[in-house]
Design an enzyme around this catalytic site. Sequence first.
Site, PDB file in Angstrom:
ATOM      1  N   HIS A 195       0.924  -1.196  -0.029  1.00 23.12           N
ATOM      2  CA  HIS A 195       0.102   0.162  -0.019  1.00 23.12           C
ATOM      3  C   HIS A 195       0.792   1.297   0.096  1.00 23.12           C
ATOM      4  CE1 HIS A 195      -4.245   1.565   0.837  1.00 23.12           C
ATOM      5  NE2 HIS A 195      -3.415   2.819   0.802  1.00 23.12           N
ATOM      6  N   HIS A 201       0.993   4.947  -2.381  1.00 22.26           N
ATOM      7  CA  HIS A 201       0.427   5.632  -3.561  1.00 22.26           C
ATOM      8  C   HIS A 201       1.713   6.316  -4.067  1.00 22.26           C
ATOM      9  CE1 HIS A 201      -3.651   5.164  -2.692  1.00 22.26           C
ATOM     10  NE2 HIS A 201      -3.266   5.098  -1.450  1.00 22.26           N
ATOM     11  N   HIS A 218      -9.852   0.459  -1.874  1.00 22.86           N
ATOM     12  CA  HIS A 218      -9.870   1.162  -0.549  1.00 22.86           C
ATOM     13  C   HIS A 218     -11.218   0.780   0.162  1.00 22.86           C
ATOM     14  CE1 HIS A 218      -6.206   2.946  -1.720  1.00 22.86           C
ATOM     15  NE2 HIS A 218      -6.379   3.677  -0.908  1.00 22.86           N
ATOM     16  N   GLU A 271     -11.541   2.684   6.216  1.00 21.61           N
ATOM     17  CA  GLU A 271     -10.638   3.646   6.978  1.00 21.61           C
ATOM     18  C   GLU A 271     -11.487   4.992   7.387  1.00 21.61           C
ATOM     19  OE1 GLU A 271      -6.359   5.866   6.793  1.00 21.61           O
ATOM     20  OE2 GLU A 271      -7.737   6.027   5.040  1.00 21.61           O
ATOM     21  N   ASP A 277       1.503   4.151   2.868  1.00 26.19           N
ATOM     22  CA  ASP A 277       0.510   4.940   2.193  1.00 26.19           C
ATOM     23  C   ASP A 277       1.013   6.136   1.650  1.00 26.19           C
ATOM     24  OD1 ASP A 277      -2.330   5.539   1.609  1.00 26.19           O
ATOM     25  OD2 ASP A 277      -2.641   6.193   3.601  1.00 26.19           O
ATOM     26  N   ASP A 278       1.284   7.330   2.193  1.00 22.61           N
ATOM     27  CA  ASP A 278       1.733   8.495   1.507  1.00 22.61           C
ATOM     28  C   ASP A 278       2.753   8.977   2.385  1.00 22.61           C
ATOM     29  OD1 ASP A 278      -0.195   8.956  -0.819  1.00 22.61           O
ATOM     30  OD2 ASP A 278      -1.547   8.825   0.764  1.00 22.61           O
TER      31      ASP A 278
END
Length: 356
Positions: free
Chosen positions: A29, A31, A217, A220, A298-299
């Site tokens: 995961h 991005h 997704h 969350e 994630d980011d």
Amino acid sequence: MERMHVNPRAGVVRDGTRDLAELPKAHLHLHFTGSMRSLTLLELADKYGVRLPEALTSALTSGEPPRLRATDERGWFRFQRLYDAARACLRAPEDIQRLVREAAEEDVRDGSGWLEIQVDPTSYAPALGGLIPALEIILDAVAAASRDTGLGMRVLVAANRMKHPLDARTLARLAVRFADQGVVGFGLSNDERRGMARDFDRAFAIAREGGLLAAPHGGELAGPSSVRDCLDDLHAARVGHGVRAAEDPVLLRRLADSGVTCEVCPASNVALGVYPKQADVPLRTLFDAGVPMALGADDPLLFGARLTAQYEIARHDHGFTDAELAELARQSVRGSAAPVDVREKLLARVDDWLAV
């Protein structure tokens, strides 16, 4: 009592002393734009004369992630504005190549042996000559980075749930077309509270029929129902995030029984205001329920924590032993789209890490 492992050559190794950056793992995961290094973004912004939002520049120069809270519409808009500003700095093939190479280098540094980077190529198409050229440039960059770093690296093409479902079908067909050139999965990203999962069922059917792994997704920003929707409507093999499943014991049993992996990103869960502090992220609840997990960054551009940091959170905030951390790493490998021989090698290396 603190657990110990004895190696006749190394002596006694206690839980908590093994280097988590050396723990072999898979990263499922991450991005595309969000994988960028802070310095790279600042240099690209200067190159193109892009004026970044002050909240972003101050965070990048201070080393502290921007203050974000995406649990309401205004907060999500602010988060998306920062992300879009960073993405606007990726304008040429060499920018894409640099981002991908550096993402691979960071993953290697964090002990990753397999990375599936998630991208919506429509976001880069205007600057790169169209949708197909954009995906080709990305895949070429991934192949080169994989070759140069030794990291197994593939692409998960993700549709944007804020756009029309017909756009998602176009992307699914494109993803299938490039399945033999590095695309391994199909996802659905952006605000889970917008749009219904079932609106994208045809796109996911196209992807699955083309042999791609389904990884939307859910769970969350939205609750357990969004995870169920991913399972029922999109037939997800993995769920991006999925942490809110912890609120529903029946759903937990379903995820555990079906072996659906949740791509849990604890640093971003707190940064986006889903949970007040790291100790509140339900890692232990999911793990003890037998739900497979793959920790992800994630980011990291916006959240300030890469892959090893997620395992550090599991160790320090949730009390995971080294044996449990090794099992988390194994779960990430098993949940990946890596070839069987790559999985076997990574799993063997996890055992070696624990045996020291």
